[in-house]
Design a protein around this motif. Structure first.
Motif, PDB file in Angstrom:
ATOM      1  N   GLU A 274      75.255  50.730 -66.317  1.00 59.46           N
ATOM      2  CA  GLU A 274      73.804  50.565 -66.474  1.00 59.46           C
ATOM      3  C   GLU A 274      73.806  49.305 -66.723  1.00 59.46           C
ATOM      4  O   GLU A 274      72.421  48.447 -65.909  1.00 59.46           O
ATOM      5  CB  GLU A 274      73.664  50.693 -68.654  1.00 59.46           C
ATOM      6  N   ARG A 275      74.795  48.367 -65.981  1.00 61.04           N
ATOM      7  CA  ARG A 275      74.376  46.850 -65.853  1.00 61.04           C
ATOM      8  C   ARG A 275      73.808  46.763 -64.743  1.00 61.04           C
ATOM      9  O   ARG A 275      73.538  46.283 -64.062  1.00 61.04           O
ATOM     10  CB  ARG A 275      76.419  46.279 -66.095  1.00 61.04           C
ATOM     11  N   ASN A 276      74.368  47.515 -63.988  1.00 60.59           N
ATOM     12  CA  ASN A 276      74.042  47.912 -62.301  1.00 60.59           C
ATOM     13  C   ASN A 276      72.622  48.007 -61.957  1.00 60.59           C
ATOM     14  O   ASN A 276      72.135  47.268 -61.443  1.00 60.59           O
ATOM     15  CB  ASN A 276      75.359  48.973 -61.011  1.00 60.59           C
ATOM     16  N   MET A 277      71.904  49.261 -62.513  1.00 69.54           N
ATOM     17  CA  MET A 277      70.888  49.797 -62.726  1.00 69.54           C
ATOM     18  C   MET A 277      69.717  48.353 -62.756  1.00 69.54           C
ATOM     19  O   MET A 277      68.809  48.642 -61.925  1.00 69.54           O
ATOM     20  CB  MET A 277      70.986  50.625 -63.174  1.00 69.54           C
ATOM     21  N   ALA A 278      70.280  47.541 -63.479  1.00 69.44           N
ATOM     22  CA  ALA A 278      69.159  46.561 -63.818  1.00 69.44           C
ATOM     23  C   ALA A 278      69.452  45.731 -63.125  1.00 69.44           C
ATOM     24  O   ALA A 278      68.764  44.641 -63.257  1.00 69.44           O
ATOM     25  CB  ALA A 278      69.899  46.009 -65.477  1.00 69.44           C
ATOM     26  N   SER A 279      70.086  45.257 -62.222  1.00 70.80           N
ATOM     27  CA  SER A 279      69.863  44.094 -61.360  1.00 70.80           C
ATOM     28  C   SER A 279      68.934  44.714 -60.226  1.00 70.80           C
ATOM     29  O   SER A 279      68.633  45.633 -59.548  1.00 70.80           O
ATOM     30  CB  SER A 279      71.325  43.989 -60.460  1.00 70.80           C
ATOM     31  N   ALA A 280      68.793  43.576 -59.312  1.00 69.17           N
ATOM     32  CA  ALA A 280      67.405  43.872 -58.145  1.00 69.17           C
ATOM     33  C   ALA A 280      68.008  44.509 -57.368  1.00 69.17           C
ATOM     34  O   ALA A 280      66.941  44.611 -56.684  1.00 69.17           O
ATOM     35  CB  ALA A 280      66.798  42.352 -58.521  1.00 69.17           C
ATOM     36  N   ASP A 281      68.593  44.026 -56.523  1.00 71.52           N
ATOM     37  CA  ASP A 281      69.682  44.672 -55.348  1.00 71.52           C
ATOM     38  C   ASP A 281      69.754  45.933 -55.617  1.00 71.52           C
ATOM     39  O   ASP A 281      69.598  46.590 -54.719  1.00 71.52           O
ATOM     40  CB  ASP A 281      70.735  44.201 -54.954  1.00 71.52           C
ATOM     41  N   VAL A 282      70.450  46.468 -56.817  1.00 73.47           N
ATOM     42  CA  VAL A 282      70.830  48.134 -56.598  1.00 73.47           C
ATOM     43  C   VAL A 282      69.580  48.992 -57.143  1.00 73.47           C
ATOM     44  O   VAL A 282      68.808  49.879 -56.284  1.00 73.47           O
ATOM     45  CB  VAL A 282      71.719  48.046 -57.962  1.00 73.47           C
ATOM     46  N   GLU A 283      68.225  48.141 -57.746  1.00 74.12           N
ATOM     47  CA  GLU A 283      66.822  48.532 -58.439  1.00 74.12           C
ATOM     48  C   GLU A 283      66.038  49.014 -56.725  1.00 74.12           C
ATOM     49  O   GLU A 283      65.744  49.808 -56.499  1.00 74.12           O
ATOM     50  CB  GLU A 283      66.277  47.656 -58.964  1.00 74.12           C
ATOM     51  N   ALA A 284      66.369  48.167 -55.849  1.00 69.54           N
ATOM     52  CA  ALA A 284      66.194  48.051 -53.761  1.00 69.54           C
ATOM     53  C   ALA A 284      66.644  48.880 -53.794  1.00 69.54           C
ATOM     54  O   ALA A 284      65.722  49.783 -53.153  1.00 69.54           O
ATOM     55  CB  ALA A 284      65.948  46.900 -54.010  1.00 69.54           C
ATOM     56  N   VAL A 285      67.911  49.631 -54.211  1.00 72.84           N
ATOM     57  CA  VAL A 285      68.790  50.938 -53.511  1.00 72.84           C
ATOM     58  C   VAL A 285      67.901  52.365 -53.682  1.00 72.84           C
ATOM     59  O   VAL A 285      67.912  53.033 -53.140  1.00 72.84           O
ATOM     60  CB  VAL A 285      70.189  50.406 -53.415  1.00 72.84           C
ATOM     61  N   ARG A 286      67.529  51.807 -55.501  1.00 72.64           N
ATOM     62  CA  ARG A 286      67.152  53.472 -56.044  1.00 72.64           C
ATOM     63  C   ARG A 286      66.031  53.510 -55.522  1.00 72.64           C
ATOM     64  O   ARG A 286      66.092  54.690 -54.878  1.00 72.64           O
ATOM     65  CB  ARG A 286      67.760  52.998 -57.501  1.00 72.64           C
ATOM     66  N   GLN A 287      64.835  53.087 -55.088  1.00 68.35           N
ATOM     67  CA  GLN A 287      64.077  53.141 -54.950  1.00 68.35           C
ATOM     68  C   GLN A 287      64.191  54.111 -53.629  1.00 68.35           C
ATOM     69  O   GLN A 287      63.260  54.096 -52.518  1.00 68.35           O
ATOM     70  CB  GLN A 287      62.822  51.635 -54.371  1.00 68.35           C
ATOM     71  N   TRP A 288      64.788  53.128 -52.265  1.00 67.82           N
ATOM     72  CA  TRP A 288      65.145  53.123 -51.179  1.00 67.82           C
ATOM     73  C   TRP A 288      65.598  54.832 -50.869  1.00 67.82           C
ATOM     74  O   TRP A 288      65.219  55.570 -49.896  1.00 67.82           O
ATOM     75  CB  TRP A 288      66.026  52.574 -50.665  1.00 67.82           C
ATOM     76  N   LEU A 289      66.516  54.979 -51.833  1.00 66.91           N
ATOM     77  CA  LEU A 289      67.187  56.387 -52.434  1.00 66.91           C
ATOM     78  C   LEU A 289      65.790  57.492 -53.106  1.00 66.91           C
ATOM     79  O   LEU A 289      66.379  58.705 -52.180  1.00 66.91           O
ATOM     80  CB  LEU A 289      68.476  56.433 -53.222  1.00 66.91           C
ATOM     81  N   LYS A 290      65.358  57.025 -53.422  1.00 63.62           N
ATOM     82  CA  LYS A 290      64.737  57.770 -53.661  1.00 63.62           C
ATOM     83  C   LYS A 290      63.640  58.470 -53.082  1.00 63.62           C
ATOM     84  O   LYS A 290      62.844  59.461 -52.779  1.00 63.62           O
ATOM     85  CB  LYS A 290      63.601  57.825 -55.498  1.00 63.62           C
ATOM     86  N   ALA A 291      63.300  57.129 -52.010  1.00 64.18           N
ATOM     87  CA  ALA A 291      61.955  57.493 -51.108  1.00 64.18           C
ATOM     88  C   ALA A 291      63.142  58.291 -49.882  1.00 64.18           C
ATOM     89  O   ALA A 291      62.122  59.302 -49.076  1.00 64.18           O
ATOM     90  CB  ALA A 291      61.843  56.314 -50.395  1.00 64.18           C
ATOM     91  N   VAL A 292      63.733  58.051 -49.783  1.00 68.57           N
ATOM     92  CA  VAL A 292      64.936  58.779 -48.423  1.00 68.57           C
ATOM     93  C   VAL A 292      64.598  60.519 -49.022  1.00 68.57           C
ATOM     94  O   VAL A 292      64.821  61.322 -48.213  1.00 68.57           O
ATOM     95  CB  VAL A 292      66.231  58.190 -48.280  1.00 68.57           C
ATOM     96  N   ALA A 293      65.357  60.551 -50.361  1.00 67.57           N
ATOM     97  CA  ALA A 293      65.090  62.350 -50.895  1.00 67.57           C
ATOM     98  C   ALA A 293      64.152  63.185 -50.944  1.00 67.57           C
ATOM     99  O   ALA A 293      63.739  63.556 -50.437  1.00 67.57           O
ATOM    100  CB  ALA A 293      65.715  62.034 -52.355  1.00 67.57           C
ATOM    101  N   ALA A 294      62.925  61.964 -50.808  1.00 67.96           N
ATOM    102  CA  ALA A 294      61.345  62.351 -51.070  1.00 67.96           C
ATOM    103  C   ALA A 294      60.730  62.822 -50.255  1.00 67.96           C
ATOM    104  O   ALA A 294      60.676  63.329 -49.247  1.00 67.96           O
ATOM    105  CB  ALA A 294      60.882  61.890 -51.419  1.00 67.96           C
ATOM    106  N   SER A 295      61.659  62.087 -48.718  1.00 67.83           N
ATOM    107  CA  SER A 295      60.734  61.952 -47.383  1.00 67.83           C
ATOM    108  C   SER A 295      61.285  63.777 -46.690  1.00 67.83           C
ATOM    109  O   SER A 295      62.234  64.118 -46.931  1.00 67.83           O
ATOM    110  CB  SER A 295      61.703  61.265 -46.300  1.00 67.83           C
TER     111      SER A 295
END
Length: 295
Positions: A274-295
């Motif tokens: 939960e702590r990592n998920m709240a950080s800006a750099d991990v959130e950027a990676v989260r958005q990227w991974l979602k885009a990768v999975a959807a592409s």
């Protein structure tokens, strides 16, 4: 919904706290790196906002009024707490790169080809890819975020579904397979599955397809799934593999999925503390991974 805080300007509060602590406008000005006139202006503004005098102004000295004495300790404690929180955050180690853990095949076939997308959109953050078919301990800091395959739950972690995997028969178009019955004359390629549950192998596929005369134990055995896919691309046989992970080969036509049935697999999950998920750099990676999975 909470109501917005109605507070005086922060500059006025800081000027008051410093002046009340030193009982001197000049010393407060020195601490805040402004002029005594600027401190006096901020204090007049604060007194006007509150509608109360906070200082008694004497020749060459000041003292707190009853209202000032009541406000000072509350404001001092608040600013001290603010300073401690900032200091604690500053002492935390800063990541030089966000470490992503994912399976070897997912890393090779989905993450590496999409690195350019991440670097173009989030140039301020760096990535480190950790490819392993063994789940790492995210709580220990071995990785900051991970892509996990399975049913879950992922105890102690925040998780989010990325996509569901599906497995099917694929081969080179040069083999000319059109019907499941064609498999009886083809070379079946077998690869080792790194999980014990829901194994998408020829035996499981045959239970769905019921192809007469198909020997699901014969064929070419290759330990590495990536090498098995390359063998199929080279026309060495027919393999059952993840349709999600070979979307590029299917789009380019070097592999085809000539017929079903399809084996429904587990989901890929994005997981982190939960702590990592709240950080800006991990959130950027989260958005990227979602885009990768959807592409």
């Amino acid at each position: 919904m909470t109501s917005p805080r109605k507070l005086p300007p922060l500059a006025s509060l800081r000027a008051f706290e410093a002046a009340a602590r030193h009982l001197s406008f000049r010393k407060a000005a020195d601490e805040l790196a402004v002029t005594p006139t600027a401190v006096s202006h901020q204090l007049r503004l604060l007194e006007a906002t509150l509608g109360l005098p906070l200082f008694e102004r004497h020749i060459r000295r000041v003292s707190l009024t009853q209202a000032g004495a009541q406000l000072y300790p509350v404001l001092r404690e608040g600013l001290d707490s603010f300073a401690r929180a900032i200091a604690e955050l500053s002492l935390q180690p800063q990541r030089s790169a966000v470490t992503i853990s994912a399976t070897t095949l997912f890393t090779a076939r989905r993450l590496i080809p999409a690195l350019g997308l991440f670097q173009a959109q989030w140039p301020q953050f760096a990535l480190r890819l950790h490819a392993s078919d063994e789940a790492v301990d995210l709580a220990s800091g071995a990785a900051d975020i991970a892509v996990r395959y399975g049913a879950g739950p992922f105890v102690g972690l925040t998780s989010e579904v990325l996509c569901q995997d599906r497995f099917g028969v694929v081969c080179s178009p040069a083999l000319g397979l059109r019907d499941p019955a064609d498999l009886t004359a083809a070379t079946l390629i077998h690869s080792e599955w790194y999980r014990q549950d829901l194994q998408p192998d020829w035996r499981r596929w045959q239970a769905l397809a019921q192809v007469p005369g198909l020997n699901v134990d014969a064929g070419l055995h290759i330990t590495d799934e990536s090498h098995a896919i390359q063998a199929a691309v080279a026309g060495q046989g027919v393999v059952i593999t993840s349709l999600f992970l070979i979307e590029d080969e299917l789009a380019r036509g070097v592999l085809v999925h000539p017929f079903g049935p399809v084996i429904e697999g587990h989901h890929y999950h994005l997981v982190a503390t939960e702590r990592n998920m709240a950080s800006a750099d991990v959130e950027a990676v989260r958005q990227w991974l979602k885009a990768v999975a959807a592409s």
